[in-house]
Design a protein around this motif. Structure first.
Motif, PDB file in Angstrom:
ATOM      1  N   SER A 139     -62.049  -9.331 -73.192  1.00 24.73           N
ATOM      2  CA  SER A 139     -61.736  -7.920 -73.046  1.00 24.73           C
ATOM      3  C   SER A 139     -62.744  -7.264 -72.112  1.00 24.73           C
ATOM      4  N   LEU A 140     -62.514  -6.006 -71.797  1.00 22.27           N
ATOM      5  CA  LEU A 140     -63.493  -5.237 -71.041  1.00 22.27           C
ATOM      6  C   LEU A 140     -64.785  -5.095 -71.845  1.00 22.27           C
ATOM      7  N   GLN A 141     -65.868  -4.791 -71.163  1.00 24.51           N
ATOM      8  CA  GLN A 141     -67.146  -4.600 -71.834  1.00 24.51           C
ATOM      9  C   GLN A 141     -67.060  -3.433 -72.830  1.00 24.51           C
ATOM     10  N   PRO A 142     -67.817  -3.494 -73.935  1.00 28.00           N
ATOM     11  CA  PRO A 142     -67.725  -2.451 -74.974  1.00 28.00           C
ATOM     12  C   PRO A 142     -67.930  -1.028 -74.459  1.00 28.00           C
TER      13      PRO A 142
ATOM     14  N   GLU B  18     -64.716   0.001 -72.703  1.00 26.74           N
ATOM     15  CA  GLU B  18     -63.659   0.254 -73.687  1.00 26.74           C
ATOM     16  C   GLU B  18     -63.892   1.580 -74.398  1.00 26.74           C
TER      17      GLU B  18
ATOM     18  N   LEU C  70     -62.685   4.367 -72.237  1.00 31.65           N
ATOM     19  CA  LEU C  70     -61.229   4.465 -72.212  1.00 31.65           C
ATOM     20  C   LEU C  70     -60.681   4.999 -73.534  1.00 31.65           C
ATOM     21  N   ARG C  71     -61.268   4.563 -74.635  1.00 26.82           N
ATOM     22  CA  ARG C  71     -60.859   5.085 -75.945  1.00 26.82           C
ATOM     23  C   ARG C  71     -61.036   6.601 -76.022  1.00 26.82           C
TER      24      ARG C  71
ATOM     25  N   PHE D 152     -56.270  -0.617 -80.297  1.00 24.99           N
ATOM     26  CA  PHE D 152     -56.651  -0.487 -78.890  1.00 24.99           C
ATOM     27  C   PHE D 152     -57.178  -1.831 -78.417  1.00 24.99           C
ATOM     28  N   ARG D 153     -56.555  -2.410 -77.374  1.00 22.86           N
ATOM     29  CA  ARG D 153     -56.959  -3.733 -76.893  1.00 22.86           C
ATOM     30  C   ARG D 153     -56.892  -3.801 -75.366  1.00 22.86           C
ATOM     31  N   THR D 154     -57.823  -4.579 -74.802  1.00 18.91           N
ATOM     32  CA  THR D 154     -57.806  -4.864 -73.366  1.00 18.91           C
ATOM     33  C   THR D 154     -58.028  -6.356 -73.162  1.00 18.91           C
TER      34      THR D 154
ATOM     35  N   LEU E  50     -54.001  -3.195 -70.812  1.00 18.37           N
ATOM     36  CA  LEU E  50     -54.442  -2.335 -71.914  1.00 18.37           C
ATOM     37  C   LEU E  50     -53.238  -1.981 -72.776  1.00 18.37           C
TER      38      LEU E  50
ATOM     39  N   HIS F 148     -61.113   0.927 -63.427  1.00 22.25           N
ATOM     40  CA  HIS F 148     -61.582  -0.276 -64.130  1.00 22.25           C
ATOM     41  C   HIS F 148     -60.596  -1.433 -64.026  1.00 22.25           C
TER      42      HIS F 148
END
Length: 323
Positions: A244-247, A250, A253-254, A269-271, A281, A312
């Motif tokens: 996934s994308l880096q925390p 994320e 984006l959240r 929520f997932r990437t 996403l 991103h």
């Protein structure tokens, strides 16, 4: 993608020329370190060929069997490079240096006129030629070619670091999904280091008249290559397995989704990366009670536009309303 391809093409030209130079140097001198450097440059050249294949496959359009495209082919071919080419080249280099150190080869492998092992035959270099100056000329020429290739790879990586606000190369190594440029940059850096090690071994051998330094250089170059193979394979593994994308990304984006007017909560929520700088996403979002369907549709469209504008690499965004 164009930047990565130009980096690979520059490295291909440089490493092909260097491999020829080093092999000629080995044939003229019989140097163990020079043979290890020849293995190294051959692996580098093969590396660029595999990376170009990966780039070509990744350009293919999505189809029924691969609905998200072929972007992950770059991850696969970079992984293949690390395991097959760098691993084999490193092993052959280290084995050659070790055999020379322990007397397993025929002759010392560092003085003109002495026989040395090469693949399935024994080669005797000409006795009239001073090997030291040949090695110096070849390695200095290789240093110039590798410096040019490194300059191209570093410029592309710096562009990505500036675009993503990465502060260090270590951070870029950990976060980038452009494994093609990452592989080329690391390979060029390792190649320059190998040239310096070979030059040091040859110089010390000349000063001390002890072939140990040339032979230990070959061993060190091989060990360095195998270490790099493991590190690069590890970096490709994370992307092949669907990282996934880096925390921190994320979380950014959240926050865009969570703070949008009308959003009550984020249920899921997932990437995941499906190619270099290509991210999928998905989000299940609960909207406030009383919102009409048209309002929810407009909100989802606007949220998706805001997410895409973050830069991103979000290529596919799916937001589903939850009751």
């Amino acid at each position: 993608m164009a930047g990565s391809k130009s980096v690979v093409l520059a490295a291909l030209v440089a490493n092909g020329a260097i491999a020829i130079l080093k092999f000629v140097g080995f044939l003229l001198t019989g140097s163990a370190a020079m043979l290890s450097e020849t293995y190294h440059s051959i692996s580098d050249t093969g590396n660029q060929v595999f990376l170009l294949i990966g780039i070509r496959f990744s350009d293919r359009s999505a189809d029924q069997q691969h609905p998200f495209g072929y972007g992950k082919s770059q991850f696969f071919y970079s992984f293949l490079v690390s395991v097959l080419l760098f691993g084999i080249a490193g092993w052959e280099s280290a084995k050659h240096g070790w055999n020379q150190l322990t007397g397993g080869g025929h002759g010392g492998g560092g003085h003109s006129g002495e026989a040395v092992d090469f693949l399935f035959f024994t080669y005797t270099p000409p006795a009239w030629l001073d090997p030291v100056w040949v090695n110096y000329a070849v390695l200095i020429g290789a240093f110039v070619f590798e410096s040019w290739a490194l300059y191209k790879a570093r410029a592309e990586m710096r562009r990505q670091m500036d675009a993503n606000d990465w502060g260090t190369y270590r951070e870029a190594f950990r976060k980038t999904s452009d494994v093609t440029t990452l592989t080329a940059l690391t390979e060029d850096t390792i190649a320059l280091t190998g040239i310096v090690i070979a030059l040091t071994g040859i110089t010390l051998e000349q000063l001390t008249e002890n072939p140990f330094f040339d032979q230990i250089s070959a061993l060190l170059i091989g060990l360095m290559l195998m270490g790099f193979a493991l590190a690069l394979a590890w970096e490709n593994k994370r992307l092949l397995l669907g990282e996934s994308l880096q925390p921190d990304v994320e979380a950014e984006l959240r926050e865009i989704v969570r703070t949008y007017p009308g959003v009550a909560s984020i249920v899921d929520f997932r990437t995941v990366y499906f190619g270099p700088e290509q991210v999928l996403l998905t989000a299940d979002v609960q909207f406030e009670n009383g919102m009409e369907t048209d309002e929810i549709d407009d909100a989802i469209t606007t949220i998706e536009e805001k997410l895409s504008a973050t830069g991103h690499g979000l290529q596919k965004i799916y937001i589903e309303p939850e009751v």
